[in-house]
Design a protein around this motif. Structure first.
Motif, mmCIF file in Angstrom:
data_model
loop_
_atom_site.group_PDB
_atom_site.id
_atom_site.type_symbol
_atom_site.label_atom_id
_atom_site.label_comp_id
_atom_site.label_asym_id
_atom_site.label_seq_id
_atom_site.Cartn_x
_atom_site.Cartn_y
_atom_site.Cartn_z
ATOM 1 N N ALA A 46 0.827 -1.206 0.000
ATOM 2 C CA ALA A 46 0.000 0.000 0.000
ATOM 3 C C ALA A 46 0.863 1.259 0.000
ATOM 4 O O ALA A 46 2.010 1.244 0.475
ATOM 5 C CB ALA A 46 -0.906 0.004 1.232
ATOM 6 N N PRO A 47 0.333 2.373 -0.517
ATOM 7 C CA PRO A 47 1.070 3.641 -0.422
ATOM 8 C C PRO A 47 1.199 4.060 1.031
ATOM 9 O O PRO A 47 0.345 3.747 1.861
ATOM 10 C CB PRO A 47 0.187 4.619 -1.218
ATOM 11 C CG PRO A 47 -1.166 3.996 -1.231
ATOM 12 C CD PRO A 47 -0.954 2.524 -1.200
ATOM 13 N N SER A 48 2.275 4.768 1.326
ATOM 14 C CA SER A 48 2.574 5.088 2.720
ATOM 15 C C SER A 48 3.349 6.396 2.803
ATOM 16 O O SER A 48 4.350 6.564 2.097
ATOM 17 C CB SER A 48 3.396 3.944 3.327
ATOM 18 O OG SER A 48 3.981 4.329 4.543
ATOM 19 N N TRP A 55 1.080 0.279 9.185
ATOM 20 C CA TRP A 55 0.064 -0.734 9.464
ATOM 21 C C TRP A 55 0.690 -2.025 9.993
ATOM 22 O O TRP A 55 1.821 -2.384 9.675
ATOM 23 C CB TRP A 55 -0.741 -1.027 8.198
ATOM 24 C CG TRP A 55 0.117 -1.411 7.016
ATOM 25 C CD1 TRP A 55 0.636 -2.640 6.728
ATOM 26 C CD2 TRP A 55 0.591 -0.528 5.988
ATOM 27 N NE1 TRP A 55 1.378 -2.590 5.578
ATOM 28 C CE2 TRP A 55 1.385 -1.310 5.101
ATOM 29 C CE3 TRP A 55 0.415 0.831 5.725
ATOM 30 C CZ2 TRP A 55 1.987 -0.759 3.979
ATOM 31 C CZ3 TRP A 55 1.022 1.368 4.599
ATOM 32 C CH2 TRP A 55 1.799 0.571 3.745
ATOM 33 N N THR A 108 -0.841 10.484 9.310
ATOM 34 C CA THR A 108 -1.589 9.703 8.316
ATOM 35 C C THR A 108 -1.582 8.205 8.618
ATOM 36 O O THR A 108 -1.894 7.399 7.745
ATOM 37 C CB THR A 108 -1.027 9.934 6.899
ATOM 38 O OG1 THR A 108 0.322 9.451 6.837
ATOM 39 C CG2 THR A 108 -1.059 11.404 6.521
ATOM 40 N N PHE A 111 -4.920 6.605 7.835
ATOM 41 C CA PHE A 111 -5.161 6.678 6.391
ATOM 42 C C PHE A 111 -4.357 5.596 5.677
ATOM 43 O O PHE A 111 -4.876 4.874 4.816
ATOM 44 C CB PHE A 111 -4.764 8.076 5.893
ATOM 45 C CG PHE A 111 -4.985 8.295 4.427
ATOM 46 C CD1 PHE A 111 -6.213 8.740 3.945
ATOM 47 C CD2 PHE A 111 -3.964 8.083 3.515
ATOM 48 C CE1 PHE A 111 -6.414 8.957 2.589
ATOM 49 C CE2 PHE A 111 -4.159 8.296 2.155
ATOM 50 C CZ PHE A 111 -5.389 8.734 1.695
ATOM 51 N N ASP A 112 -3.089 5.471 6.025
ATOM 52 C CA ASP A 112 -2.227 4.470 5.395
ATOM 53 C C ASP A 112 -2.697 3.058 5.715
ATOM 54 O O ASP A 112 -2.698 2.171 4.854
ATOM 55 C CB ASP A 112 -0.783 4.664 5.847
ATOM 56 C CG ASP A 112 -0.166 5.958 5.329
ATOM 57 O OD1 ASP A 112 -0.842 6.673 4.572
ATOM 58 O OD2 ASP A 112 0.988 6.244 5.689
ATOM 59 N N ALA A 115 -5.635 2.204 3.607
ATOM 60 C CA ALA A 115 -5.238 1.859 2.239
ATOM 61 C C ALA A 115 -4.745 0.418 2.176
ATOM 62 O O ALA A 115 -5.082 -0.334 1.242
ATOM 63 C CB ALA A 115 -4.157 2.819 1.748
ATOM 64 N N VAL A 118 -7.700 -2.013 2.373
ATOM 65 C CA VAL A 118 -8.452 -2.119 1.123
ATOM 66 C C VAL A 118 -7.745 -3.053 0.146
ATOM 67 O O VAL A 118 -8.386 -3.877 -0.517
ATOM 68 C CB VAL A 118 -8.663 -0.724 0.492
ATOM 69 C CG1 VAL A 118 -9.156 -0.849 -0.946
ATOM 70 C CG2 VAL A 118 -9.649 0.076 1.314
ATOM 71 N N LEU A 119 -6.415 -2.941 0.058
ATOM 72 C CA LEU A 119 -5.695 -3.824 -0.860
ATOM 73 C C LEU A 119 -5.837 -5.292 -0.439
ATOM 74 O O LEU A 119 -5.954 -6.175 -1.292
ATOM 75 C CB LEU A 119 -4.226 -3.428 -0.937
ATOM 76 C CG LEU A 119 -3.935 -2.085 -1.611
ATOM 77 C CD1 LEU A 119 -2.430 -1.887 -1.782
ATOM 78 C CD2 LEU A 119 -4.631 -1.984 -2.959
#
Length: 200
Positions: A46-48, A55, A108, A111-112, A115, A118-119
């Motif tokens: 995931a983007p970070s 995470w 964030t 938020f991270d 993400a 979700v992946l």
């Protein structure tokens, strides 16, 4: 426009995204650890922010010593259907950015982690597994049971399993076992600034 699983997008959207939804009907099937780790591997990419990767996935698989313990933290409603799933993954995130001279807050982190979650869910859908993210669990008891350090937030849990027929659920839940819709994009996306609020 894309239509799949009874859902219709306003603009073209990848079917994998529209096909993902959160069922509660699961059949009691085991998931090999290698298969579960393959789903979590997707979350690893995931983007970070600053590539800090805040995470963390803490998991238990059915028929393993931790399974009942992980289930016990769920509220009774979620426990009633999640007990038939194959795995339960708690998603935590590091609230500070490590690796600097002085630790600093990681604004964030949630938020991270979202993400990454979700992946995991999209990878699961591609691999034939159903997922249902939940927030209904005892946060303090789960934190203690997971031995989560103070500088980690516990965000949510993801129930993973093989989807079963809706009629295995109680009558009240059976009727709800269908992909849900979404608000129109016009209520979610705004050019330039947030729209003025009016009293209803």
């Amino acid at each position: 426009m894309t239509e799949t699983s009874g859902r219709v997008s306003e603009t073209p959207v990848e079917p994998l995204i529209l096909d993902r939804w959160s069922p509660r009907a699961f059949v009691a099937a085991p998931i090999p650890e290698a298969d579960l780790l393959a789903l979590l591997e997707a979350g690893r990419w995931a983007p970070s922010a600053y590539n800090s990767q805040p995470w963390r996935f803490l998991y238990a698989r059915r028929d393993t010593p931790d399974w009942e313990r992980f289930l016990s933290w769920l509220i009774p409603f979620n426990h009633s259907w999640a007990q038939h799933a194959s795995a339960l993954v708690y998603v935590a995130s590091h609230t500070i950015t490590a690796g600097k001279a002085e630790p600093v807050p990681a604004p964030t982190h949630a938020f991270d982690a979202g993400a990454a979650a979700v992946l995991v869910q999209l990878q699961a859908a591609r691999a034939g597994w159903a997922t249902h993210p939940v927030s209904g669990f005892d946060k303090e008891v789960a934190r203690a049971g997971l031995e989560l350090p103070d500088d980690y937030a516990l965000n949510a849990a993801i129930v993973i399993g093989r989807q079963g027929p809706a009629d295995i659920l109680p009558e009240g839940l059976c009727a709800r076992e269908t992909p849900s819709g979404r608000r129109p994009l016009s209520e979610l996306a705004f050019a330039g600034r947030f729209p003025a609020q009016t009293d209803a």
